[in-house]
Write a protein that holds these residues in place. Structure first.
Motif, PDB file in Angstrom:
ATOM      1  N   PHE A 137       0.926  -1.164   0.349  1.00  0.00           N
ATOM      2  CA  PHE A 137      -0.312  -0.121  -0.137  1.00  0.00           C
ATOM      3  C   PHE A 137       0.573   1.565   0.322  1.00  0.00           C
ATOM      4  CE2 PHE A 137      -2.874  -2.871   1.521  1.00  0.00           C
ATOM      5  CZ  PHE A 137      -4.412  -2.562   0.541  1.00  0.00           C
ATOM      6  N   THR A 138       2.441   1.101   0.249  1.00  0.00           N
ATOM      7  CA  THR A 138       2.694   3.104   0.148  1.00  0.00           C
ATOM      8  C   THR A 138       3.903   2.518  -1.367  1.00  0.00           C
ATOM      9  OG1 THR A 138       4.280   1.342   1.452  1.00  0.00           O
ATOM     10  CG2 THR A 138       3.121   3.149   2.850  1.00  0.00           C
ATOM     11  N   PHE A 139       3.690   0.959  -1.615  1.00  0.00           N
ATOM     12  CA  PHE A 139       4.610   1.279  -3.061  1.00  0.00           C
ATOM     13  C   PHE A 139       4.307   2.717  -3.788  1.00  0.00           C
ATOM     14  CE2 PHE A 139       5.073  -0.023  -7.427  1.00  0.00           C
ATOM     15  CZ  PHE A 139       6.991  -0.187  -6.786  1.00  0.00           C
ATOM     16  N   ASP A 140       5.669   3.151  -4.365  1.00  0.00           N
ATOM     17  CA  ASP A 140       5.356   4.677  -5.189  1.00  0.00           C
ATOM     18  C   ASP A 140       6.299   4.030  -6.529  1.00  0.00           C
ATOM     19  OD1 ASP A 140       5.020   6.449  -6.730  1.00  0.00           O
ATOM     20  OD2 ASP A 140       5.515   7.702  -4.780  1.00  0.00           O
ATOM     21  N   ALA A 141       5.529   3.771  -7.257  1.00  0.00           N
ATOM     22  CA  ALA A 141       6.113   3.525  -8.826  1.00  0.00           C
ATOM     23  C   ALA A 141       7.015   4.829  -8.735  1.00  0.00           C
ATOM     24  CB  ALA A 141       5.281   2.826 -10.009  1.00  0.00           C
ATOM     25  N   CYS A 142       6.617   5.456  -8.723  1.00  0.00           N
ATOM     26  CA  CYS A 142       7.592   7.734  -9.510  1.00  0.00           C
ATOM     27  C   CYS A 142       7.906   7.615  -8.604  1.00  0.00           C
ATOM     28  CB  CYS A 142       5.948   7.941  -9.523  1.00  0.00           C
ATOM     29  SG  CYS A 142       4.725   7.131 -11.031  1.00  0.00           S
TER      30      CYS A 142
END
Length: 159
Positions: A137-142
């Protein structure tokens, strides 16, 4: 000629049943029945979750050569796949922990050993579930650099 065989649950000298194999009136028997039922239901659900996960990751698109950071980033950009992978993580961990709990209860003879093995199992299970949930849920691809500009390695969904 008749022979009598002792039941494996009876202690030969004391005549008392081994408390490990007796039902208690405190609800432990009900817990064990629910744990048994959970294993069957979660196993069926896990088969569906796992084979769908494998099919979408390996058969659809570029196959195994297409799995990279951008693939995961694109997949986790959609809430359906976040919850799908979350359900897979939670069910697999709880299913495995329940199985290990049963093995510990069956084979650890001393209460102290059984207690500490169970505590290690519960701690590891909780840690993996909490950390896995946070990652999903905290994964940020950018990815951005120190100036706030989008990095070159960021996937196409960020542009």
């Amino acid at each position: 000629m008749s022979t009598t065989a002792e039941t494996p649950l009876a202690a030969p000298r004391s005549g008392k049943l081994d408390p490990k194999y007796t039902r208690s009136k405190g609800g432990k028997g009900n817990f064990e029945m629910l744990a048994w039922l959970f294993m069957r239901v979660s196993g069926v659900i896990l088969v569906v979750l796992l084979f769908t996960h494998l099919f979408t990751n390996l058969m659809v698109g570029d196959g195994i050569s297409g799995i990279d950071f951008g693939f995961v980033a694109g997949k986790w950009a959609h809430p359906l796949w976040q919850f799908w992978d979350l359900a897979l993580l939670w069910l697999a961990m709880l299913h495995g922990a329940n199985g290990m709990r049963t093995i510990i209860n069956d084979y650890a003879e001393r209460d102290r050993v059984r207690f500490w093995l169970s505590m290690i199992l519960y701690s590891a299970t909780a840690a993996i579930i909490i950390l896995g949930t946070l990652v999903i849920f905290t994964f940020d691809a950018c990815m951005v650099d120190a100036s706030g500009a989008l990095m070159e390695r960021s996937p196409a969904i960020c542009r």
